[in-house]
Design a protein around this motif. Structure first.
Motif, short mmCIF file in Angstrom:
data_model
loop_
_atom_site.label_atom_id
_atom_site.label_comp_id
_atom_site.label_asym_id
_atom_site.label_seq_id
_atom_site.Cartn_x
_atom_site.Cartn_y
_atom_site.Cartn_z
N MET A 39 -14.21 25.00 -4.95
CA MET A 39 -14.73 25.58 -3.72
C MET A 39 -16.26 25.66 -3.72
O MET A 39 -16.88 25.72 -2.67
CB MET A 39 -14.13 26.96 -3.47
CG MET A 39 -12.65 26.94 -3.13
SD MET A 39 -12.26 25.97 -1.64
CE MET A 39 -11.53 24.49 -2.36
N THR A 49 -17.47 32.21 -2.47
CA THR A 49 -17.14 31.53 -3.72
C THR A 49 -17.91 32.10 -4.90
O THR A 49 -17.80 31.59 -6.02
CB THR A 49 -17.46 30.02 -3.62
OG1 THR A 49 -18.88 29.84 -3.47
CG2 THR A 49 -16.73 29.38 -2.44
N SER A 103 -11.13 26.06 -11.58
CA SER A 103 -10.22 25.02 -11.09
C SER A 103 -9.75 24.19 -12.28
O SER A 103 -10.43 23.24 -12.70
CB SER A 103 -10.91 24.14 -10.05
OG SER A 103 -11.32 24.92 -8.94
N THR A 233 -9.33 21.18 3.13
CA THR A 233 -9.48 21.91 1.88
C THR A 233 -10.27 23.18 2.08
O THR A 233 -9.80 24.29 1.78
CB THR A 233 -10.16 21.03 0.81
OG1 THR A 233 -9.43 19.82 0.64
CG2 THR A 233 -10.22 21.76 -0.52
N ALA A 234 -11.48 23.06 2.59
CA ALA A 234 -12.37 24.21 2.70
C ALA A 234 -11.80 25.29 3.62
O ALA A 234 -11.94 26.49 3.33
CB ALA A 234 -13.74 23.76 3.21
N ALA A 237 -9.45 27.86 1.97
CA ALA A 237 -9.91 28.64 0.82
C ALA A 237 -9.60 30.11 1.03
O ALA A 237 -9.70 30.63 2.16
CB ALA A 237 -11.40 28.43 0.62
#
Length: 310
Positions: A39, A49, A103, A233-234, A237
């Motif tokens: 992220m 993040t 990750s 993806t983002a 989060a």
């Protein structure tokens, strides 16, 4: 630094103190930091993040931060290439590569022998729609095709279910056959930070509250103007998804924060499970916060003392 000095990786669940330990090690070892938090790849995703501001990096070079737009998908195969290039460049400067982030797959991709099958946008899109419509059913299907993979992927982990089914369809082989077997490409010391669960839960709740106070909602507003909602993806989060729902009027402030805390705790458990499978990790108790001394003691058997005698 000798060319034989090992890479160092720092793993662990969110909010365990990985960033501080990485900075201290880099200062004492002449290291540079490579980010393995997927992220933190995203430009503008800073508050949520816990991305370290440049002014707080103590002059230590950081790599693979702010490399993607929020519309782009994180790709572990691309990351592997870039991370290994960064490792080689750091070594060429006579400095120590220190990889840090939560990750797990990305950290392993950088240091271990791993190959990643390609992707097919049409196949992936179809499987994504199937998983979205019936996540539990698709997980049962994965269990039929590859019980070993299904045992390691929870029914709530939609992304990994999609990827496993995609790889099986593309290669005709079990997804579990593609999983790494803990063989590093070069000498590597793996450190893991652990914090007692109740203490970690308190840290997570405090962190979420602080992030909201420091402008997390405004950060999400700005990112929505830059296409956050379009990024697969983002946009998903933890915290960013809840704040988007808050801004849309679906969740009030308290519910959005509480949901973020719950999801973060669940994520921390998944991180802990992932990392504890790796028998190479030397675990350090981060509860007391004395990371430097603990790390030095943990690694003394493998390398010279990390910190100079006082």
């Amino acid at each position: 630094m000798s060319a034989d000095d090992p890479i160092i990786t720092i793993a662990g669940a969110t909010a365990t103190g990985k960033t501080d330990l990485a900075l201290n090690l880099a200062e004492h070892l002449g290291g540079e930091i490579i980010n393995t938090d997927s992220m933190q790849f995203y430009r503008g995703m800073d508050i949520g993040t816990a991305k370290l501001p440049v002014s707080s990096r103590r002059g230590i070079p950081h790599h693979l931060i702010d490399i993607l737009d929020v519309r782009e998908d994180a790709n572990v195969q691309n990351f592997q290439l870039r991370a290994r290039e960064a490792i080689a460049a750091i070594r060429a400067r006579g400095r120590r590569p220190i990889l840090v982030g939560g990750s797990g797959l990305y950290a392993r991709a950088a240091t271990d022998r791993m190959e990643f099958p390609g992707t097919d946008p049409q196949i992936r899109a179809r499987i994504e729609s199937e998983v979205e419509a019936d996540r539990w059913g698709r997980h049962r299907h994965l269990q039929d095709l590859d019980p070993a993979a299904a045992a390691k992927i929870t029914p709530n982990d939609s992304r990994r279910i999609v990827r496993a089914l995609e790889v099986i369809e593309l290669t005709g082989r079990p997804f579990s056959a593609q999983l790494p077997d803990y063989q590093a490409i070069e000498p590597t010391l793996h450190l893991g930070l652990r914090v007692e669960r109740q203490s970690l839960h308190e840290k997570i709740a405090e962190r979420v509250a602080t992030m909201w106070e420091h402008g997390w909602v405004d950060e999400v507003r700005a990112l929505l103007d830059r296409g956050l909602a379009e990024g697969k993806t983002a946009s998903r989060a933890i915290g960013y998804a809840q704040i988007q729902r808050h801004l849309a009027g679906e969740l009030d402030r308290d519910r959005a924060q509480e949901d973020t805390i719950i999801r973060t705790r669940q994520f921390a458990r998944r991180q802990d499970t992932w990392f504890r499978r790796d028998p190479r990790i030397v675990w350090i108790d981060g509860t007391a916060g004395d990371h430097d001394a603990n790390a030095s003691r943990a690694l003394k058997a493998d390398t010279d003392a990390i910190f100079p005698e006082s």
